[in-house]
Design an enzyme around this catalytic site. Structure first.
Site, PDB file in Angstrom:
ATOM      1  N   GLY A 135      39.908  62.455  66.363  1.00  0.00           N
ATOM      2  CA  GLY A 135      38.992  62.030  67.490  1.00  0.00           C
ATOM      3  C   GLY A 135      39.073  60.859  68.064  1.00  0.00           C
ATOM      4  O   GLY A 135      39.924  59.847  67.440  1.00  0.00           O
ATOM      5  N   CYS A 176      50.108  59.920  61.207  1.00  0.00           N
ATOM      6  CA  CYS A 176      49.538  59.538  62.524  1.00  0.00           C
ATOM      7  C   CYS A 176      49.455  60.686  63.267  1.00  0.00           C
ATOM      8  O   CYS A 176      50.675  61.142  63.643  1.00  0.00           O
ATOM      9  CB  CYS A 176      50.143  58.282  63.405  1.00  0.00           C
ATOM     10  SG  CYS A 176      49.932  56.796  62.244  1.00  0.00           S
ATOM     11  N   CYS A 208      41.700  56.166  56.243  1.00  0.00           N
ATOM     12  CA  CYS A 208      41.630  56.567  57.635  1.00  0.00           C
ATOM     13  C   CYS A 208      40.719  57.699  57.865  1.00  0.00           C
ATOM     14  O   CYS A 208      40.694  58.748  57.185  1.00  0.00           O
ATOM     15  CB  CYS A 208      43.169  57.037  57.731  1.00  0.00           C
ATOM     16  SG  CYS A 208      43.406  57.428  59.653  1.00  0.00           S
ATOM     17  N   SER A 261      45.713  52.133  71.212  1.00  0.00           N
ATOM     18  CA  SER A 261      46.868  52.941  71.470  1.00  0.00           C
ATOM     19  C   SER A 261      47.351  52.812  72.973  1.00  0.00           C
ATOM     20  O   SER A 261      46.882  53.540  73.861  1.00  0.00           O
ATOM     21  CB  SER A 261      46.410  54.375  71.237  1.00  0.00           C
ATOM     22  OG  SER A 261      45.802  54.642  70.021  1.00  0.00           O
ATOM     23  N   LEU A 262      48.490  52.015  72.974  1.00  0.00           N
ATOM     24  CA  LEU A 262      48.900  51.724  74.309  1.00  0.00           C
ATOM     25  C   LEU A 262      49.953  52.588  74.664  1.00  0.00           C
ATOM     26  O   LEU A 262      49.853  53.187  75.553  1.00  0.00           O
ATOM     27  CB  LEU A 262      49.506  50.240  74.101  1.00  0.00           C
ATOM     28  CG  LEU A 262      49.819  49.629  75.430  1.00  0.00           C
ATOM     29  CD1 LEU A 262      48.736  49.326  76.485  1.00  0.00           C
ATOM     30  CD2 LEU A 262      50.506  48.253  75.097  1.00  0.00           C
ATOM     31  N   HIS A 263      51.201  52.508  73.959  1.00  0.00           N
ATOM     32  CA  HIS A 263      51.946  53.733  73.944  1.00  0.00           C
ATOM     33  C   HIS A 263      53.229  53.667  75.042  1.00  0.00           C
ATOM     34  O   HIS A 263      54.043  54.341  75.366  1.00  0.00           O
ATOM     35  CB  HIS A 263      51.664  55.191  73.778  1.00  0.00           C
ATOM     36  CG  HIS A 263      50.952  55.365  72.434  1.00  0.00           C
ATOM     37  ND1 HIS A 263      51.306  54.929  71.477  1.00  0.00           N
ATOM     38  CD2 HIS A 263      49.645  56.045  72.238  1.00  0.00           C
ATOM     39  CE1 HIS A 263      50.448  55.318  70.286  1.00  0.00           C
ATOM     40  NE2 HIS A 263      49.385  55.853  71.119  1.00  0.00           N
ATOM     41  N   CYS A 305      46.328  63.434  74.356  1.00  0.00           N
ATOM     42  CA  CYS A 305      47.611  62.687  74.436  1.00  0.00           C
ATOM     43  C   CYS A 305      48.544  63.668  74.130  1.00  0.00           C
ATOM     44  O   CYS A 305      48.456  64.740  73.239  1.00  0.00           O
ATOM     45  CB  CYS A 305      47.499  61.742  73.412  1.00  0.00           C
ATOM     46  SG  CYS A 305      46.237  60.418  73.711  1.00  0.00           S
ATOM     47  N   CYS A 329      39.624  66.496  69.287  1.00  0.00           N
ATOM     48  CA  CYS A 329      39.817  65.353  70.030  1.00  0.00           C
ATOM     49  C   CYS A 329      40.272  65.918  71.727  1.00  0.00           C
ATOM     50  O   CYS A 329      40.604  66.974  71.750  1.00  0.00           O
ATOM     51  CB  CYS A 329      41.012  64.430  69.878  1.00  0.00           C
ATOM     52  SG  CYS A 329      40.905  63.028  70.917  1.00  0.00           S
ATOM     53  N   GLU A 384      39.800  66.074  58.480  1.00  0.00           N
ATOM     54  CA  GLU A 384      40.652  65.366  57.526  1.00  0.00           C
ATOM     55  C   GLU A 384      40.420  63.977  57.187  1.00  0.00           C
ATOM     56  O   GLU A 384      40.290  63.134  58.468  1.00  0.00           O
ATOM     57  CB  GLU A 384      42.215  65.790  57.850  1.00  0.00           C
ATOM     58  CG  GLU A 384      42.400  67.374  57.576  1.00  0.00           C
ATOM     59  CD  GLU A 384      43.797  67.939  57.979  1.00  0.00           C
ATOM     60  OE1 GLU A 384      44.340  68.627  57.172  1.00  0.00           O
ATOM     61  OE2 GLU A 384      44.571  66.980  58.766  1.00  0.00           O
ATOM     62  N   CYS A 417      50.228  64.065  70.426  1.00  0.00           N
ATOM     63  CA  CYS A 417      49.318  64.129  69.379  1.00  0.00           C
ATOM     64  C   CYS A 417      49.032  65.645  68.808  1.00  0.00           C
ATOM     65  O   CYS A 417      48.568  66.168  69.871  1.00  0.00           O
ATOM     66  CB  CYS A 417      48.178  63.167  69.541  1.00  0.00           C
ATOM     67  SG  CYS A 417      47.101  63.376  68.201  1.00  0.00           S
TER      68      CYS A 417
HETATM   69  N1  SAH Z   1      41.990  58.371  69.353  1.00  0.00           N
HETATM   70  C1  SAH Z   1      42.117  56.975  68.807  1.00  0.00           C
HETATM   71  C2  SAH Z   1      42.230  56.976  67.410  1.00  0.00           C
HETATM   72  C3  SAH Z   1      43.536  57.906  66.749  1.00  0.00           C
HETATM   73  S1  SAH Z   1      44.484  56.694  65.961  1.00  0.00           S
HETATM   74  C4  SAH Z   1      43.155  56.522  69.379  1.00  0.00           C
HETATM   75  O1  SAH Z   1      43.909  57.237  70.126  1.00  0.00           O
HETATM   76  O2  SAH Z   1      43.542  55.291  69.137  1.00  0.00           O
HETATM   77  C5  SAH Z   1      45.890  57.488  65.586  1.00  0.00           C
HETATM   78  C6  SAH Z   1      47.096  56.782  66.304  1.00  0.00           C
HETATM   79  O3  SAH Z   1      48.337  57.606  66.151  1.00  0.00           O
HETATM   80  C7  SAH Z   1      46.881  56.630  67.772  1.00  0.00           C
HETATM   81  O4  SAH Z   1      47.634  55.444  68.114  1.00  0.00           O
HETATM   82  C8  SAH Z   1      47.781  57.907  68.126  1.00  0.00           C
HETATM   83  O5  SAH Z   1      48.281  57.518  69.361  1.00  0.00           O
HETATM   84  C9  SAH Z   1      49.082  57.835  67.173  1.00  0.00           C
HETATM   85  N2  SAH Z   1      49.429  59.103  67.192  1.00  0.00           N
HETATM   86  C10 SAH Z   1      49.213  60.347  67.599  1.00  0.00           C
HETATM   87  N3  SAH Z   1      50.136  61.275  67.445  1.00  0.00           N
HETATM   88  C11 SAH Z   1      51.174  60.813  66.757  1.00  0.00           C
HETATM   89  C12 SAH Z   1      52.448  61.196  66.478  1.00  0.00           C
HETATM   90  N4  SAH Z   1      52.547  62.501  66.711  1.00  0.00           N
HETATM   91  N5  SAH Z   1      53.020  60.266  66.003  1.00  0.00           N
HETATM   92  C13 SAH Z   1      52.837  58.887  65.870  1.00  0.00           C
HETATM   93  N6  SAH Z   1      51.626  58.578  66.207  1.00  0.00           N
HETATM   94  C14 SAH Z   1      50.791  59.339  66.700  1.00  0.00           C
END
Ligand code: SAH
Length: 347
Positions: free
Chosen positions: A146, A320, A92, A200-202, A103, A99, A79, A106
């Site tokens: 990915g 996202c 995007c 992607s820190l989180h 995480c 992937c 997508e 996700c």
């Molecule tokens: N794999 C790379 C590229 C993905 S970017 C990465 O991890 O950075 C997509 C972004 O959306 C990432 O920051 C990911 O952590 C975030 N994301 C994933 N699932 C999500 C969700 N359910 N709600 C909000 N953000 C999410």
């Protein structure tokens, strides 16, 4: 491409001509490349093909976002999302089918992983989008399906085509690669590319990040943060964009904000708070808007520019972490539910 032409016994400058025909003019038929000799065109037809991903489904959202489901081959669909916003149009782009990083919040992760995309399949998403949308493309983010840095070589080549004046001519500030933090690949990327970086820190500490972003067990924060600092070193205009998904009661407390401020001290930073986009079975809830705002204010007071990312395209599952495509999962041994639903295509 230059060496391809050289090996065929032709001049290397034809690479520039063909690049321009394909990406600037959108031509997919060698016979329309009128400044190439008939002999060269015939040779190209014998030795190569120009193939673009096929649009299987176009889903427009109420908010102007549009999601395309693209078919690469009979097993793999990805997508790509187009997001128009205040005079900008951001695409995007996906870098892998599925992937492997898993995480916990996700939905792409739940699909498992099949394979890397080729350079053609990555840049093909841009090609298709530019030919389909009405607005002109201003930004590309590698934030689709990915982990881009797990497919570094193809991603770097595709991004250089995005930046090339003979193709899409986007500046380094308008091409952004997002990573969950594959540290060695980040150092490699810094050596060969000058695009913008999002990470992607989180979570503000290893214990929590191990849980949310499991690659942290391999590359913990004390390795990730210096790698990010190294990436922006020497360019005063550059900042790392941190992505931080706001999960209710998990990573959104005042204490978490304080820890985050301490963690990022001395690193040129911009914070993107992402309201969690729910999906069935995720087990998480989005933080309430007041909590997100209070968290943001704390960071701002500490001097960290922070914005709350607008949720776009959620009515079409284009937000996202919601991209799924169709993935023949090779990372799990048993047939996933999805595979059986497709009539066992995988086997
Ligand atoms: N794999 C790379 C590229 C993905 S970017 C990465 O991890 O950075 C997509 C972004 O959306 C990432 O920051 C990911 O952590 C975030 N994301 C994933 N699932 C999500 C969700 N359910 N709600 C909000 N953000 C999410």
């Amino acid at each position: 491409m230059e060496s391809f032409f050289e090996q065929m016994g032709f001049k290397t400058f034809h690479a520039r001509q063909v690049l321009k025909w394909i990406h600037k003019h959108g031509v997919t038929d060698f016979d329309q490349m009128t400044d190439l000799s008939k002999k060269l065109r015939a040779q190209l037809k014998l030795m190569s093909e120009i193939r673009v991903p096929e649009i299987i489904l176009e889903q427009p959202s109420r908010d102007g976002t549009c999601k395309w489901l693209l078919e690469l081959d009979c097993n793999n669909r990805i997508e790509t999302v187009m997001i128009p916003d205040d005079g900008r149009t951001t695409l995007c782009v996906s870098s892998q089918v599925g992937c492997a990083l898993d995480c916990s919040f996700c939905s792409t992760a739940k699909q498992g992983f099949n394979r890397n995309l080729s350079v053609a399949e990555i840049i093909g998403q841009v090609w298709v989008a530019v030919r389909t949308m009405e607005q002109s493309l201003t930004n590309v983010v590698l934030m689709g399906m990915g982990e881009p840095l797990a497919n570094l070589d193809a991603v770097v080549d595709a991004m250089s085509i995005m930046q090339d004046d003979l193709a899409y001519g986007l500046s380094k500030y308008r091409v952004t690669v997002s990573t969950a933090g594959i540290v060695p690949a980040l150092y490699e990327l810094g050596k060969v590319s000058d695009v913008s970086l999002a990470v992607s820190l989180h979570a503000p500490n290893n214990a929590l990040r191990d849980e949310l972003v499991p690659i942290n067990k391999k590359y913990p924060l004390e390795e990730l943060i210096p790698a990010c600092r190294e990436f922006v070193r020497g360019d005063k205009r550059r900042k790392i964009t941190w992505e931080y998904v706001m999960l209710d009661g998990i990573n959104d407390s005042d204490r978490n904000a304080k820890e985050l401020i301490r963690l990022l001290e001395g690193t040129p930073s911009k914070m993107n708070l992402i309201p969690f986009n729910p999906f069935p079975g995720s087990g998480y809830k989005a933080s309430p808007p007041e909590r997100i705002e209070a968290f943001r204010q704390r960071l701002m007071k500490a001097g960290i520019i922070s914005i709350t990312r607008k949720t776009r395209g959620d009515d079409i599952d284009a937000a996202c972490g919601q991209l799924v495509g169709r993935v023949k999962d090779k990372s799990r041994r048993t047939l996933s539910d999805d595979e059986s639903a497709w009539g066992g295509i995988a086997k």
